[in-house]
Design a protein around this motif. Sequence first.
Motif, mmCIF file in Angstrom:
data_model
loop_
_atom_site.group_PDB
_atom_site.id
_atom_site.type_symbol
_atom_site.label_atom_id
_atom_site.label_comp_id
_atom_site.label_asym_id
_atom_site.label_seq_id
_atom_site.Cartn_x
_atom_site.Cartn_y
_atom_site.Cartn_z
ATOM 1 N N LYS A 51 3.757 89.151 6.663
ATOM 2 C CA LYS A 51 4.242 88.663 7.966
ATOM 3 C C LYS A 51 4.705 87.210 7.878
ATOM 4 N N LYS A 66 17.593 83.221 5.442
ATOM 5 C CA LYS A 66 17.005 84.393 6.100
ATOM 6 C C LYS A 66 17.273 85.625 5.239
ATOM 7 N N ASP A 67 16.327 86.580 5.247
ATOM 8 C CA ASP A 67 16.565 87.832 4.543
ATOM 9 C C ASP A 67 17.306 88.799 5.472
ATOM 10 N N SER A 68 17.533 90.017 5.018
ATOM 11 C CA SER A 68 18.310 90.983 5.807
ATOM 12 C C SER A 68 17.619 91.383 7.101
ATOM 13 N N SER A 69 16.295 91.128 7.207
ATOM 14 C CA SER A 69 15.549 91.437 8.428
ATOM 15 C C SER A 69 15.455 90.236 9.360
ATOM 16 N N GLY A 70 16.024 89.107 8.928
ATOM 17 C CA GLY A 70 15.977 87.906 9.759
ATOM 18 C C GLY A 70 14.756 87.030 9.522
ATOM 19 N N ASN A 71 13.928 87.400 8.533
ATOM 20 C CA ASN A 71 12.749 86.595 8.212
ATOM 21 C C ASN A 71 13.145 85.389 7.368
#
Length: 75
Positions: A51, A66-71
């Motif tokens: 998380k 950011k990664d592809s999930s927006g994290n």
Amino acid sequence: MALNEEEFGRRGVKLLGFSCDDVQSHNEWIKDIEAFTTGSKVTYPIAADPKREIISQLNMVDPDGKDSSGNNLPS
């Protein structure tokens, strides 16, 4: 780190891996390390932070990445 774990121990250092990946990813990573690095055995713990709460608290994130999930990406 696994190859040098004995030397770390001689110097009084305890290893801990830390990653924002989940435990299953860690287990697969350990298999790769041990399969492709001759004489390597990962015996130190690896903490999971999927998380990304801890890396955020420790300011270990790239403020722009950011990664592809927006994290946030680890820095």
